[in-house]
Enzyme design. Structure first.
Site, PDB file in Angstrom:
ATOM      1  N   LYS A  96       0.839  -1.201   0.000  1.00 14.75           N
ATOM      2  CA  LYS A  96       0.000   0.000   0.000  1.00 14.75           C
ATOM      3  C   LYS A  96       0.875   1.254   0.000  1.00 14.75           C
ATOM      4  O   LYS A  96       2.011   1.213   0.469  1.00 14.75           O
ATOM      5  CB  LYS A  96      -0.858   0.021   1.271  1.00 14.75           C
ATOM      6  CG  LYS A  96      -1.994  -0.979   1.287  1.00 14.75           C
ATOM      7  CD  LYS A  96      -2.787  -0.852   2.588  1.00 14.75           C
ATOM      8  CE  LYS A  96      -3.937  -1.850   2.649  1.00 14.75           C
ATOM      9  NZ  LYS A  96      -4.971  -1.622   1.641  1.00 14.75           N
ATOM     10  N   ARG A 126     -10.381 -11.492   1.822  1.00 15.18           N
ATOM     11  CA  ARG A 126     -11.229 -12.535   1.229  1.00 15.18           C
ATOM     12  C   ARG A 126     -10.557 -13.898   1.295  1.00 15.18           C
ATOM     13  O   ARG A 126     -11.221 -14.927   1.294  1.00 15.18           O
ATOM     14  CB  ARG A 126     -11.610 -12.127  -0.203  1.00 15.18           C
ATOM     15  CG  ARG A 126     -10.448 -11.930  -1.128  1.00 15.18           C
ATOM     16  CD  ARG A 126     -10.834 -11.170  -2.403  1.00 15.18           C
ATOM     17  NE  ARG A 126     -10.918  -9.722  -2.172  1.00 15.18           N
ATOM     18  CZ  ARG A 126     -11.255  -8.830  -3.104  1.00 15.18           C
ATOM     19  NH1 ARG A 126     -11.586  -9.219  -4.322  1.00 15.18           N
ATOM     20  NH2 ARG A 126     -11.304  -7.547  -2.816  1.00 15.18           N
TER      21      ARG A 126
HETATM   22  N1  BES Z   1      -8.046  -3.740   4.314  1.00 13.67           N
HETATM   23  C1  BES Z   1      -8.221  -3.327   2.973  1.00 13.67           C
HETATM   24  C2  BES Z   1      -9.526  -2.550   2.765  1.00 13.67           C
HETATM   25  C3  BES Z   1      -9.628  -1.227   3.475  1.00 13.67           C
HETATM   26  C4  BES Z   1      -9.278  -0.056   2.835  1.00 13.67           C
HETATM   27  C5  BES Z   1     -10.142  -1.161   4.769  1.00 13.67           C
HETATM   28  C6  BES Z   1      -9.414   1.162   3.491  1.00 13.67           C
HETATM   29  C7  BES Z   1     -10.268   0.051   5.411  1.00 13.67           C
HETATM   30  C8  BES Z   1      -9.911   1.210   4.782  1.00 13.67           C
HETATM   31  C9  BES Z   1      -8.252  -4.531   2.036  1.00 13.67           C
HETATM   32  O1  BES Z   1      -7.500  -5.620   2.425  1.00 13.67           O
HETATM   33  C10 BES Z   1      -7.736  -4.079   0.715  1.00 13.67           C
HETATM   34  O2  BES Z   1      -6.627  -3.621   0.664  1.00 13.67           O
HETATM   35  N2  BES Z   1      -8.539  -4.199  -0.319  1.00 13.67           N
HETATM   36  C11 BES Z   1      -8.164  -3.777  -1.620  1.00 13.67           C
HETATM   37  C12 BES Z   1      -8.741  -4.772  -2.603  1.00 13.67           C
HETATM   38  C13 BES Z   1      -8.238  -4.589  -4.000  1.00 13.67           C
HETATM   39  C14 BES Z   1      -6.762  -4.937  -4.092  1.00 13.67           C
HETATM   40  C15 BES Z   1      -9.041  -5.481  -4.918  1.00 13.67           C
HETATM   41  C16 BES Z   1      -8.753  -2.391  -1.869  1.00 13.67           C
HETATM   42  O3  BES Z   1      -9.849  -2.102  -1.426  1.00 13.67           O
HETATM   43  O4  BES Z   1      -8.053  -1.580  -2.488  1.00 13.67           O
HETATM   44 ZN    ZN Z   2      -5.463  -5.487   1.851  1.00 13.51          ZN
END
Ligand code: BES
Ligand code: ZN
Ligand code: ZN
Length: 494
Positions: free
Chosen positions: A271, A345
């Site tokens: 990230k 997931r």
């Molecule tokens: N934990 C994150 C989602 C999240 C984002 C929670 C902001 C709280 C605040 C999750 O694991 C994630 O990173 N999801 C990705 C999925 C994508 C790679 C398909 C996302 O939402 O960008």
């Molecule tokens: Zn994630």
């Protein structure tokens, strides 16, 4: 923090602050809603409020001095607008939350309670949930920032058994919500997977809840490839926790599955640095399940509840899973990990696979699953997806009754094909458009036909990164706990 009931009069109650309610009157700017004060005291309060230009708008707060036979040095007037008249319980909860948040640093606060039961519930809930501050990691916590340690609700006559029951239930659930908030707020170095599993054990200590923990060898024997794959990049090993509450006489069975990523860096698909610290809250789903089980078991609700916590830390390292890796989930499905940041997931797939084997009457998973949730619904409204319209409506109705913002969202079939993998049974990312729904569609493939299942994406609502509002603090909010307790109560009632 304790919330208690007393039948003393507002004027004679020894406290540092007295909270009264005001509303717009017919022809008058302000009327005092709260009872129990003498006519002279009431008119003096109204006059002073008018002199300082107090507003009776919903949620507005005005502070005036006590005196004139009123023991409290400070009187806090809460504007209710038309909320009380219109039965808008959430507005009442928020208004009293605002009032309590202005009273940090004061030990004892008294609240003049109404006769009406639903209003008593709203006032007690809003007051109790607002009295929260996370100071565990301050070496010298400031007293001035501390919420009131005691709130007493003043009822106009002897305290009834029904009122006592309501206040007990609110205390139990608020304790559980504050535990959930604490876990979400706890820094990630202080809460690796083993510590979160221990926190779950501690949360139900002394309650009739059986705890089973899968460590890495046990996860390998159980073939939990999702939890192992996500956890393999961290020196803090993953865990799966099962919490079983099965009281005698229970007929319905509710299963709750929580995402417990103690820190989500994204892994190799790392990230950006900005706000990454908030990913300490990526275990808010698991924390909500812990809070729900504690509350449900303490209240002794007659329903079997099973909690599953899928816990791992998502880190990049030479042992981390790579984009392109194929892993095999608990149910045998092979998944191509195209993005290691779509890890929630993966851990949920294993836990859901285990949960469905017990064929619960209702299965709900709860997760901070996608950034797309906040894009679609904003930061305060959770998304509710399901393979069963009735189950979804039931969850949305429970949320509305409990005062949590949750909204039904679809699981469009056409999103499934974007999850196709050339190499494995399915890929862990699909279409970017409708990302929250795409994640839901991925999860739905692990649910057998006929199993009622609801997926809650609480990514935004679980963590309040802006200022406190109403009864919700900054940081962990405890999202979904109240809804779960409500569902358990409804199912227990048959
Ligand atoms: N934990 C994150 C989602 C999240 C984002 C929670 C902001 C709280 C605040 C999750 O694991 C994630 O990173 N999801 C990705 C999925 C994508 C790679 C398909 C996302 O939402 O960008
Ligand atoms: Zn994630
Ligand atoms: Zn995550």
């Amino acid at each position: 923090m304790t919330l208690t009931l007393a039948a003393t009069t507002p004027a004679s109650t020894a406290c540092e602050a007295l909270i009264v309610a005001i509303a717009p009157g017919r022809g008058k700017a302000i009327v005092l809603v709260s009872q129990g004060l003498t006519d002279a005291q009431s008119s003096r309060i109204i006059e002073t409020l008018e002199a300082v230009g107090a507003s009776a708008k919903s949620g507005d707060i005005t502070r005036i001095p006590g005196g004139d036979g009123i023991k409290a040095a400070l009187i806090v007037a809460v504007g209710l607008g038309d909320a009380a008249k219109q039965g808008d319980e959430e507005a009442v909860r928020r208004a009293y939350g605002n009032a309590i948040r202005t009273l940090s640093g004061r030990a004892k606060v008294a609240v003049v309670a109404p006769k009406d039961e639903s209003q008593l519930r709203a006032i007690a809930t809003g007051s109790r949930l607002a009295a929260y501050e996370f100071t565990s990691f301050k070496s010298k916590p400031s007293k001035a920032a501390q919420p009131p340690s005691s709130i007493v609700l003043l009822v106009p006559r002897a305290v009834s058994a029904a009122e006592r029951r309501i206040v007990n239930e609110i205390n139990v659930t608020a304790d559980a919500i504050n535990l959930t908030r604490d876990l979400v707020n706890t820094p990630p170095n202080a809460l690796p997977p083993v510590a979160l599993a221990k926190a779950a054990t501690d949360a139900v200590a002394g309650l009739p809840v059986k705890v089973t923990i899968w460590d890495v060898p046990a996860l390998k024997r159980a073939r939990c490839g999702g939890i192992l794959g996500v956890g393999q990049g961290s020196s803090n090993p993953p865990r799966l926790v099962k919490l079983e509450y099965s009281p005698r006489g229970a007929t319905a069975h509710l299963s709750l599955v929580g995402k417990g990523i103690t820190f989500d860096t994204g892994g190799i698909s790392i990230k950006p640095a900005a706000n990454m610290d908030e990913m300490k809250g990526d275990m808010a789903g698991a924390a909500a399940v812990i809070g729900a089980l504690q509350s449900i078991a303490t209240l002794g609700l007659k329903i079997k509840v099973t909690g599953w916590l899928a816990i791992a830390e998502n880190m990049p390292s030479s042992t981390a899973q790579r984009p392109g890796d194929v892993i095999t989930m608990f149910d045998g499905t092979t998944v191509e990990v195209l993005n290691t940041d779509a890890e929630g997931r993966l851990v949920l797939a294993d836990a859901l696979g285990m949960a469905v084997k017990e064929k619960p009457d209702l299965l709900i998973d709860v997760a901070t699953l996608t950034g797309a949730q906040s894009v679609a619904l904003g930061r305060r409204t959770s998304g509710v997806m399901s393979n069963d319209d009735d189950a979804r409506d039931q969850v949305c109705a429970a949320a509305a009754a409990a005062g949590e913002d949750m909204w039904p969202m679809p699981l469009p079939e056409d999103l499934r094909s974007a999850l196709d993998s050339a190499t494995a049974d399915i890929a862990n990312i699909g279409d970017r458009m409708g990302g929250m729904l795409s994640a839901g569609v991925f999860l739905s493939t692990f649910i057998p036909a006929g199993q009622p299942w609801v997926h809650l994406d609480i990514a935004g609502p679980a963590f309040n990164d802006k200022g406190a509002y109403g009864y919700l603090p900054k940081g962990g909010t405890g999202a979904a706990v109240r809804t779960f307790v409500r569902i358990a109560q409804t199912l227990a009632a048959g």
